[in-house]
Design a protein around this motif. Structure first.
Motif, PDB file in Angstrom:
ATOM      1  N   TYR A 256     -10.643  43.152  14.967  1.00  0.00           N
ATOM      2  CA  TYR A 256     -10.431  41.759  14.945  1.00  0.00           C
ATOM      3  C   TYR A 256     -10.551  41.296  13.341  1.00  0.00           C
ATOM      4  O   TYR A 256     -10.355  39.977  13.070  1.00  0.00           O
ATOM      5  CB  TYR A 256     -11.390  41.176  15.738  1.00  0.00           C
ATOM      6  N   GLU A 257     -11.185  42.129  12.698  1.00  0.00           N
ATOM      7  CA  GLU A 257     -11.734  41.612  11.367  1.00  0.00           C
ATOM      8  C   GLU A 257     -10.499  42.226  10.105  1.00  0.00           C
ATOM      9  O   GLU A 257     -10.298  41.869   9.211  1.00  0.00           O
ATOM     10  CB  GLU A 257     -12.954  41.889  11.011  1.00  0.00           C
ATOM     11  N   SER A 258     -10.552  43.712  10.307  1.00  0.00           N
ATOM     12  CA  SER A 258      -9.642  44.283   9.218  1.00  0.00           C
ATOM     13  C   SER A 258      -8.843  45.617   9.982  1.00  0.00           C
ATOM     14  O   SER A 258      -9.547  46.848  10.202  1.00  0.00           O
ATOM     15  CB  SER A 258     -10.582  44.967   8.257  1.00  0.00           C
TER      16      SER A 258
ATOM     17  N   LYS B 291     -15.467  45.846  15.724  1.00  0.00           N
ATOM     18  CA  LYS B 291     -15.329  44.627  15.025  1.00  0.00           C
ATOM     19  C   LYS B 291     -13.995  44.841  14.285  1.00  0.00           C
ATOM     20  O   LYS B 291     -13.118  43.624  13.769  1.00  0.00           O
ATOM     21  CB  LYS B 291     -16.465  44.176  14.035  1.00  0.00           C
ATOM     22  N   ASP B 292     -13.649  45.895  13.691  1.00  0.00           N
ATOM     23  CA  ASP B 292     -12.582  46.436  12.929  1.00  0.00           C
ATOM     24  C   ASP B 292     -11.244  45.952  13.525  1.00  0.00           C
ATOM     25  O   ASP B 292      -9.882  45.851  12.751  1.00  0.00           O
ATOM     26  CB  ASP B 292     -12.346  47.632  12.530  1.00  0.00           C
TER      27      ASP B 292
END
Length: 219
Positions: A200-202, A197-198
């Motif tokens: 796409y998020e952070s 997820k990182d």
């Protein structure tokens, strides 16, 4: 037919005909073969780039829940089939005897003849979480498979479940957006699919993993 010089024409004209025949009979088939090989490589690379988008943009959550065999057999192989590769030789757990039977069913007495199929591909998938040895493992699996089946190329698909940006070092080239290493007359390509997820998020929390492909030793 064996190439024989034309001795019936006028001096000069015969040499021109011989040259033309040589180009048509000897050189042109080689050029066509090379062009077809390049087109096949670019086509396969393009299709796998589409697979990367499918995984990262649309089916990331699904792939994070699946194990390696499920991803390779039910997801990667099915996508390749749907994309026109009727024969996806991508299951690393398939015994050699089963491949021999598969070849016989297609009318080949020798499994190395599978490489003559225009819609066959060798691709292996591995999940990376934290163990860097998976890169050399999948490389060796692909190398072994293309040697066994007499393919000119194979594809290593890395499903990156970590939050590390993977950098492949000592790569020899790039084609169709995929990095590759050359071994004699064959090329082994790498495609990294980022699922964490990182990405796409952070992206500021991403780490880095450098993989020295120059240290890979083929068995």
């Amino acid at each position: 037919d064996h190439f024989l010089p034309d001795t019936t024409s006028e001096p000069g004209k015969g040499q021109e005909k011989d040259k033309e025949r040589f180009l048509n009979d000897c050189i042109e088939p080689i050029v066509i073969y090379i062009e077809l090989q390049i087109k096949h490589s670019i086509n396969a690379a393009y299709i796998l780039q589409r697979y990367k988008v499918l995984c990262e943009w649309y089916q990331r959550a699904l792939l994070l829940r699946q194990d390696e065999l499920e991803i390779t057999k039910n997801h990667l192989s099915k996508f390749l089939f749907d994309s026109g590769f009727t024969y996806s030789l991508s299951e690393t757990n398939v015994p050699s005897g089963r491949i021999d039977n598969f070849a016989l069913n297609l009318g080949f007495e020798d499994r190395s003849k599978l490489s003559t199929l225009p819609n066959a591909i060798v691709a292996e998938g591995k999940i990376y979480k934290s163990t860097a040895s998976v890169f050399e493992e999948v490389f060796n699996q692909v190398h072994k498979r293309i040697m066994e089946l007499n393919f000119n190329e194979g594809f290593c698909i890395i499903f990156n479940q970590s939050n590390k940006n993977i950098i492949l070092e000592k790569i020899q080239g790039n084609a169709g957006g995929l990095s590759y290493k050359a071994i004699k007359d064959s090329k082994i390509y790498f495609l990294v699919i980022n699922l964490h997820k990182d990405f796409y998020e952070s992206t500021t929390s991403l780490g880095t993993l450098k993989v020295d492909t120059g240290a890979f030793v083929t068995g």
